[in-house]
Design a protein around this motif. Structure first.
Motif: not given
Length: 273
Positions: A204-218
């Motif tokens: 999952a760490k290979e997908f931009l959407i994973t980072g986006a989800c973390c950013y959104e929660v943050g």
């Protein structure tokens, strides 16, 4: 003397009654053409035409609505440009109903995803125009409806479905974010993160959407003044963004820079939107 609105209503009713033998698809195509003409002429009186759309029975038009769907998407994009948001949502309801006529699950969920994307853009426009009430009253139920429809589709394509589920959790999160409901927004963003990681694991760490989800929660945590939790999620977002392989380096760098900006705000205990 009849009002202009009354005159338009009469003309549209006469137009509808002058085609008694047309098929449902023919009627939809004619109404779409009529909306396109009105948009091109700068005529914003679309309510009576939109009502006619919902009088068309399309339940037996299995797999015959591709062109109509594409035309409706084009109309929605034009209405967004004209800032006619309620008309956008009316057409999105119609597009969502058309999705039910597609028998192939993968086509259906991709069409619903397209509707969700446009509903999200409409919500963003409403937010920028300070129409939070309209987001809560109209756009959020629309997004929830599209999500429920998509979730009910049975398909063997579990990986694409996980991505689309993740997108819908993000869209529902943004609808709540736009109306300052940061707690529910964070919950939806977290569900998106959980969905993509459960499906793909370490990949999952290979997908931009994973980072986006973390950013959104943050970002939600920052606005809730839960700064330590926000820092943890934003640092995780940067780590995920760095590992993303499905995006160009320039876009990746923009995402990382934006996260770093939010990290600075967190460390300064700044919760301003």
């Amino acid at each position: 003397m009849a009002s202009t609105e009354g005159k338009n209503e009469t003309e549209n009713n006469e137009e509808a009654s002058s085609h008694p033998e047309e098929s449902p698809l023919d009627k939809l195509n004619r109404l779409i053409d009529l909306v396109k003409v009105k948009i091109s002429e700068g005529d914003s009186e679309l309510e009576s035409i939109l009502r006619q759309f919902f009088q068309v029975n399309i339940s037996d038009q299995r797999d015959n609505c591709d062109k109509v769907f594409d035309d409706i998407i084009g109309v929605i994009q034009s209405l967004q440009d004209l800032q006619q948001y309620h008309e956008c949502l009316s057409m999105l309801w119609l597009a969502g109903n058309l999705c039910k006529t597609f028998s192939k699950p993968d086509i259906k969920i991709n069409r619903l995803d397209e509707c969700g994307h446009l509903a999200n853009i409409t919500a963003k426009h409403m937010f920028l125009d300070d129409k939070k009430y309209d987001i809560e009253r109209y756009t959020l139920p629309m997004m929830q409806h599209l999500y429920e429809e998509m979730k009910s589709v049975e398909t063997d394509a579990s990986a694409p479905r996980a991505f689309i589920l993740c997108h819908f959790f993000s869209r529902l999160g943004w609808c709540h974010f736009f109306i300052n409901n940061y707690k529910d927004a964070a919950n939806y963003f977290s569900e998106g993160l959980k969905t993509i990681t459960n499906m793909h694991g370490d990949k999952a760490k290979e997908f931009l959407i994973t980072g986006a989800c973390c950013y959104e929660v943050g970002e939600c945590y920052r606005l809730m003044q839960k700064f330590d939790d926000a820092i943890e999620m934003l640092e995780k977002a940067i780590e995920m963004y760095k590992g993303a392989q499905d995006v160009e380096e320039e876009e990746k760098r923009k995402c990382i820079d934006y996260c770093n900006d939010r990290l600075q705000k967190c460390r300064a205990r700044d919760s301003v939107l």
